[in-house]
Scaffold this active site. Structure first.
Site, PDB file in Angstrom:
ATOM      1  N   ARG A 182      52.730  31.751  45.993  1.00  0.00           N
ATOM      2  CA  ARG A 182      51.660  30.835  45.622  1.00  0.00           C
ATOM      3  C   ARG A 182      52.233  29.489  45.206  1.00  0.00           C
ATOM      4  NH1 ARG A 182      47.495  35.017  42.516  1.00  0.00           N
ATOM      5  NH2 ARG A 182      47.495  36.514  44.246  1.00  0.00           N
ATOM      6  N   GLU A 189      46.059  38.477  32.155  1.00  0.00           N
ATOM      7  CA  GLU A 189      45.643  39.149  33.387  1.00  0.00           C
ATOM      8  C   GLU A 189      46.833  39.802  34.092  1.00  0.00           C
ATOM      9  OE1 GLU A 189      43.604  36.634  36.167  1.00  0.00           O
ATOM     10  OE2 GLU A 189      44.121  37.919  37.851  1.00  0.00           O
ATOM     11  N   SER A 199      43.254  42.156  39.089  1.00  0.00           N
ATOM     12  CA  SER A 199      41.905  41.667  39.290  1.00  0.00           C
ATOM     13  C   SER A 199      41.297  42.524  40.388  1.00  0.00           C
ATOM     14  CB  SER A 199      41.965  40.197  39.712  1.00  0.00           C
ATOM     15  OG  SER A 199      40.698  39.607  39.616  1.00  0.00           O
ATOM     16  N   ARG A 241      54.442  40.805  36.137  1.00  0.00           N
ATOM     17  CA  ARG A 241      53.752  40.779  34.848  1.00  0.00           C
ATOM     18  C   ARG A 241      53.833  42.139  34.160  1.00  0.00           C
ATOM     19  NH1 ARG A 241      48.508  36.675  35.461  1.00  0.00           N
ATOM     20  NH2 ARG A 241      49.773  34.868  36.033  1.00  0.00           N
ATOM     21  N   ARG A 297      54.080  33.092  35.701  1.00  0.00           N
ATOM     22  CA  ARG A 297      53.517  32.366  36.850  1.00  0.00           C
ATOM     23  C   ARG A 297      54.646  31.879  37.735  1.00  0.00           C
ATOM     24  NH1 ARG A 297      48.397  30.559  37.218  1.00  0.00           N
ATOM     25  NH2 ARG A 297      48.096  30.973  35.010  1.00  0.00           N
TER      26      ARG A 297
END
Length: 443
Positions: A276, A363, A366, A405, A291
Site C-alpha cells: 500500500r 484495527e 476488517s 499487526r 503502517r
RNA sequence: GGAGAGGUGGCCGAGUGGUCGAAGGCAAUCGCUUGCUAAGCGGUCGUACGCGUUAAACCGUACCAAGGGUUCGAAUCCCUUCCUCUCCGCCA
C-alpha cells in the site's frame, strides 16, 4: 457497482441510503438516472432498426434475381437504414460511457443493519474479549521491545527500501512465518476454507472488479516498466499493480463465472504480501510496523447466496476472532457506522487488538459484506438450481489476520518485566517449541 | 529472444457470405424402457440487454477471443490487438 435499474426505479431510496454514508451529491444521482433511462430508450431504438434490417435482408436473400431493379432499389434503401443504425449506435455509446463511469465511482449502499453515524467516532463497540494484560511496569512499545530483542530492524529496512519498510531477524522472521502458518492451518483445517496461492501482481481489471479502481489508484503501487515493457503493456491494454490485499486476486477468482448453487458457500483463504502506498497518511503511525508499505496478511473470502450473506458475515468474523482467541490476545469487535464503512462494503465489523503502549485498541482485521456490489463488477454469478436463471453472488472478506499487526500485539501484550516476551502456547509448535523470546538470543 | 500452430456453446468439434445461436458428440438433467455392475429410446440443455409479466413464457436485439472495416447481409472476407499451445534459447 449499483444496479442502474435499481437506481432509476428507487432514486429517492438510493439518495437516502448514500446520504447515510455521507454521499450527498444528488445531482450525480439524477444524472445517472437520466442516463440509465436514455440508455434503455437507445437500446429500444437500435433494436427496432436492426430488426427491420434483418427482416429486409432476409427478404433480399430470397430474391432469385440479384440483378433485378427491385433488388437494387432495396439495396439502396437498406444502405440508408444501415447508416441510421450506425448513427443510433454512436449516440447510445456516448451516454453509455458516462453511465459506466458514474456507476464505477459510486459507493455501495449501507445495509439496513449498519448503524447511522458520520465517522469512526460513531462506530459501535459490540463486545470485548479478554482483559487487559496486567503489567506491573510501564509497557514498552513493540519498537523498543523488538529492537532490544534484536528481531526488528527498522534501520536496515529503511536502508534497503526507504521509510515504512522493516527487516525481521532471527526469531522475528520466525514469528512472522509461524503466525502465517498457524493462521492458515486453523482456517484450512478447522474452518473449512480452501487454501489458495495467488499472484501478488494483478491486472487493472481485477482491481476494478473489487472496487479499488478507478477511484483509489493513489493508494496502489503500479509497477514501473522500462520503455519496452511500457510499450507492450499499453498495447495489451492492461496495467499491472501490486495487490493491496489478497481480496483482489481471490475475489476475482470467480469473475465471469457461474457457480452451481449447491457448491455454495465457497470459502477461500490465502496468505499474501500486501502493498500500500499509504498516500494521504503522511505522519500517521510513522513509528514502528503498524503502517508499512509491505506487510503479510492471511485473508478470508467467501462467495455466498444472498439469503445467507448476513449470517455468513457473522461466521467469517468469528473465524477471524478465533485466531485472536487462540493467541490469547485482548481485543474488541466494533461495528462500523454508515459513514465509516469502506467504498464497496454495506456492512463491516472491525476487530481491534489491544496495544498497551498506545493504551488503545488498533484495527487488526476488517470483515465486510459487499452484497452484490463486487459481484456485479466481476460478473460473478451462481445458478440457484439447475435450469434457473443465474443471479449475482454476494461476496465477503476479512483479514484473518494482518500478520504484522498480530506480531506487534503479541510483543506488546506478552512482554515481561525483563524485556523477554512469552510465546502463547498455540504458537509454540510453530516456533520449534520455544516458549519465550529472550533479548540477545537470535536463535 | 527465434520459429511455427491455433482461438466457435460446460467440454470436444463441424461450419468460407443469407435458410446459423450455430451440425454432431460428450457431460448434465427429466421421462420412458429393460429384472440382474450396465445399456437403449425420447425430451430438455448458453448469456446479456430490451419489451412484457405477480413471476414466467412469448417476442426483439446482441454475442462464434477483442476492437475496427467491407457488404443490403459476416462465425465465415479484410485490418489491428490480445490470448493460448508446440519447438529452440535463457532462467528460479
Amino acid at each position: 457497482m449499483l444496479d442502474p435499474r435499481f437506481v432509476t426505479d428507487n432514486l429517492a431510496e438510493v439518495k437516502a441510503g448514500l446520504a447515510r454514508r455521507g454521499f450527498t451529491d444528488e445531482a450525480t444521482l439524477d444524472r445517472l438516472a437520466t442516463l440509465a433511462q436514455a440508455r434503455r430508450a437507445a437500446i429500444a431504438e437500435t433494436d427496432a432498426l436492426r430488426e427491420e434490417r434483418n427482416r429486409e435482408s432476409d427478404a433480399m436473400a430470397k430474391v432469385a434475381d440479384k440483378r433485378s431493379p427491385e433488388f437494387a432499389a432495396k439495396r439502396e434503401s437498406l444502405r440508408a437504414l444501415g447508416d441510421r443504425i450506425k448513427a443510433a449506435e454512436e449516440a447510445a455509446r456516448a451516454g453509455e460511457a458516462e453511465l459506466d463511469e458514474l456507476l464505477l465511482t459510486l459507493p455501495n449502499l449501507p445495509a439496513s443493519s449498519t448503524p447511522d453515524g458520520r465517522s469512526e467516532h460513531d462506530n459501535v463497540e459490540l463486545r470485548v474479549h479478554g482483559t487487559r494484560p496486567e503489567l506491573a511496569f510501564t509497557p514498552r512499545d513493540h519498537v523498543d521491545l523488538g529492537e532490544a530483542l534484536g528481531i526488528l530492524d527498522f534501520e536496515r529496512g529503511t536502508k534497503l527500501s526507504g521509510a515504512r519498510f522493516v527487516v525481521l531477524r532471527g526469531m522475528g522472521a520466525r514469528l512472522e512465518r509461524a503466525l502465517m502458518q498457524f493462521m492458515m492451518d486453523v482456517h484450512a483445517d478447522e474452518h473449512g476454507y480452501e487454501e489458495v496461492w495467488v499472484p501478488a501482481l494483478v491486472k487493472d481489471s481485477a482491481l476494478r472488479g473489487t472496487g479499488q479502481l478507478p477511484k483509489f489508484e493513489k493508494d496502489l503501487f503500479r509497477i514501473a516498466k522500462d520503455a519496452d515493457w511500457e510499450k507492450e503493456s499499453e498495447a495489451s491494454g492492461h496495467e499491472l499493480y501490486l495487490i493491496p490485499t489478497a481480496e483482489v486476486p481471490v475475489t476475482n477468482l470467480h469473475a465471469d463465472e457461474i457457480l452451481e448453487g449447491d457448491t455454495l458457500p465457497r470459502a477461500y483463504c490465502a496468505y499474501t504480501p500486501c502493498f500500500r502506498s499509504e498516500a494521504g497518511s503522511h505522519g500517521r503511525d510513522t513509528r514502528g510496523m503498524i503502517r508499512q508499505h509491505q506487510f503479510d496478511k492471511v485473508e478470508l473470502v467467501r462467495f455466498v447466496a444472498p439469503e445467507q450473506a448476513e449470517a455468513e458475515l457473522e461466521k467469517l468474523t468469528s473465524h477471524a476472532e478465533s485466531i485472536l482467541q487462540r493467541l490469547g490476545l485482548h481485543y474488541r469487535v466494533v461495528q462500523l457506522c454508515a459513514g465509516d464503512i469502506g467504498f464497496g462494503s454495506q456492512k463491516t465489523y472491525d476487530l481491534e487488538v489491544w496495544l498497551p503502549s498506545q493504551d488503545t485498541f488498533r484495527e487488526i482485521s476488517s470483515c465486510s459484506w459487499f452484497g452484490d456490489f463486487q459481484a456485479r463488477r466481476l460478473k460473478a454469478r451462481y445458478r440457484p438450481a439447475p435450469k434457473e436463471k443465474p443471479r449475482l453472488l454476494h461476496t465477503l472478506n476479512g483479514s484473518g489476520l494482518a500478520i504484522g499487526r498480530t506480531l506487534v500485539a503479541l510483543l506488546e501484550q506478552y512482554q515481561q518485566a525483563d524485556g523477554s516476551v512469552l510465546i502463547p502456547p498455540a504458537l509454540r509448535p510453530y516456533m520449534g517449541g520455544r516458549e519465550r523470546l529472550v533479548p540477545g538470543k537470535l536463535t
